[in-house]
Scaffold this active site. Structure first.
Site, PDB file in Angstrom:
ATOM      1  N   SER A 121       1.212  -1.377   0.373  1.00 30.24           N
ATOM      2  CA  SER A 121      -0.062  -0.143  -0.211  1.00 30.24           C
ATOM      3  C   SER A 121       1.094   1.379  -0.348  1.00 30.24           C
ATOM      4  CB  SER A 121      -1.471   0.015   1.094  1.00 30.24           C
ATOM      5  OG  SER A 121      -1.496   1.433   1.385  1.00 30.24           O
ATOM      6  N   LYS A 122       0.063   2.172  -0.584  1.00 32.76           N
ATOM      7  CA  LYS A 122       0.811   3.518  -0.337  1.00 32.76           C
ATOM      8  C   LYS A 122       0.652   4.726   0.171  1.00 32.76           C
ATOM      9  CE  LYS A 122       2.387   2.965  -5.084  1.00 32.76           C
ATOM     10  NZ  LYS A 122       3.690   2.352  -5.655  1.00 32.76           N
ATOM     11  N   LYS A 141     -13.204  -4.676   3.853  1.00 39.88           N
ATOM     12  CA  LYS A 141     -14.616  -3.844   3.120  1.00 39.88           C
ATOM     13  C   LYS A 141     -15.419  -4.158   3.946  1.00 39.88           C
ATOM     14  CE  LYS A 141     -11.539  -0.581  -0.136  1.00 39.88           C
ATOM     15  NZ  LYS A 141     -12.242  -0.173  -1.188  1.00 39.88           N
ATOM     16  N   ASN A 166     -14.535   1.932   3.285  1.00 34.82           N
ATOM     17  CA  ASN A 166     -13.269   2.058   3.509  1.00 34.82           C
ATOM     18  C   ASN A 166     -12.538   3.064   4.932  1.00 34.82           C
ATOM     19  OD1 ASN A 166     -13.748   4.525   2.596  1.00 34.82           O
ATOM     20  ND2 ASN A 166     -11.745   4.112   1.396  1.00 34.82           N
ATOM     21  N   ASP A 194     -13.530   6.045  -1.316  1.00 38.77           N
ATOM     22  CA  ASP A 194     -13.883   5.699  -2.706  1.00 38.77           C
ATOM     23  C   ASP A 194     -14.937   6.625  -3.185  1.00 38.77           C
ATOM     24  OD1 ASP A 194     -11.578   3.836  -2.017  1.00 38.77           O
ATOM     25  OD2 ASP A 194     -13.598   2.309  -1.680  1.00 38.77           O
ATOM     26  N   GLY A 199     -15.238  -6.419 -12.244  1.00 39.94           N
ATOM     27  CA  GLY A 199     -14.858  -6.586 -10.858  1.00 39.94           C
ATOM     28  C   GLY A 199     -16.320  -5.989 -10.023  1.00 39.94           C
ATOM     29  N   GLY A 254     -16.886  -6.223  -6.052  1.00 41.12           N
ATOM     30  CA  GLY A 254     -15.967  -6.386  -3.990  1.00 41.12           C
ATOM     31  C   GLY A 254     -16.909  -4.504  -4.097  1.00 41.12           C
ATOM     32  N   GLY A 255     -16.331  -4.330  -3.578  1.00 39.25           N
ATOM     33  CA  GLY A 255     -16.347  -3.452  -2.425  1.00 39.25           C
ATOM     34  C   GLY A 255     -15.836  -2.303  -3.007  1.00 39.25           C
TER      35      GLY A 255
END
Length: 284
Positions: free
Chosen positions: A23-24, A74, A95, A111, A133, A135-136
């Site tokens: 992660s950044k 999430k 999130n 998000d 996709g 997902g969350g």
């Protein structure tokens, strides 16, 4: 020094995920903390699946102002918090978790504004879009596209069950829309007819299988948006850029969604005048 005055310094926040080493987010928050002179820290916290409830208890005991959540936590965060903001409730995903002064937890979702930020001014009315996709993060992507006028949406996912759950969570948001739930065998045809293609899956991320999508047959005016951050220059984005298509990467969304979380954690508005320097740091 600016920052929250209702909590003792240093102000602590972080990111939970599994894995979390890639992660950044830490770089973003630490950049802003230093720039604003706030006595605070943002740490990466590797939390195994099934351990989120225990992590929350420790977070409150240690005086954290909150945490952000990445895959696969999430939905677990949504179920475990005490309160939901309207955005989190509408998306069915959390999130960002805020520790309130009384020790209760509020689930937020940043998000959606993060995804939309680089698309400001875009009008998708009358256009078809494809989201890869379910997902969350896909929930925020879809809701963001709807906010930009999209009403014809194709959602591509490996399992029909996952897509059905996502669309159920977004039922109110999607009420005015035509939505197709598709498998990967139909992804190319859907993408080829779309004004915008967004990858909200893990395909193409380092350590995951490649994304099975070609760009050579996409519309010449198509926008390709890949929210993956590791790497930020995914094969999909490189191929799209080589064709001259407009592209947006996950770093843009990552910085955008971090702004509101930072404000809630540290009580200060992160400055935008250092965005170019921040992006250079994140690309290292």
């Amino acid at each position: 020094m600016t920052g929250r005055t209702d909590r003792p310094f240093p102000l602590l926040a972080g990111l939970i995920g599994w894995p979390v080493a890639q992660s950044k987010s830490q770089k973003i928050h630490e950049f802003w903390l230093k720039r604003l002179g706030i006595d605070g820290h943002y740490v990466r916290l590797p939390v195994r699946p099934g351990e989120v409830a225990r992590a929350f208890r420790g977070m409150v005991a240690l005086g954290f102002t909150g945490v952000q959540a990445t895959m696969p936590h999430k939905r677990a965060c949504y179920d475990l918090v005490d309160h939901h903001t309207p955005a989190a409730r509408a998306l069915g995903a959390v999130n960002t978790v805020i520790v309130e002064d009384d020790g209760t937890l509020t689930g937020e979702n940043t998000d959606l504004p993060g995804f939309v930020e680089p698309l400001a001014g875009l009008n998708l009315a009358g256009e078809r879009v494809t989201v890869l996709g379910a997902g969350g993060a896909a929930a925020a992507v879809i809701a963001g596209l709807v906010s930009l006028g999209a009403r014809d949406i194709a959602v591509v996912n490996r399992t029909a069950e996952g897509t059905a759950r996502l669309l159920g969570d977004l039922a109110d948001t999607l009420a005015p829309c035509r939505v197709e739930a598709l498998g990967w065998d139909q992804a190319q045809a859907a993408a080829d007819a779309s004004a915008l293609v967004a990858n909200a899956s893990s395909l193409g991320m380092e350590g995951f299988p490649p994304l099975p999508l070609r760009v050579d047959s996409l519309r010449g005016d198509a926008i390709v948006y890949d929210i993956i951050t590791h790497p930020h220059d995914t094969p999909l984005l490189r191929a799209a850029a080589a064709r001259g298509l407009r592209t947006h990467d996950g770093l843009e969304m990552l910085v955008g969604q971090a702004r509101e979380a930072f404000r809630r954690f540290y009580g200060a508005q992160p400055p935008k005048d250092g965005d170019a320097e921040l992006r250079g740091l994140l690309m290292q």
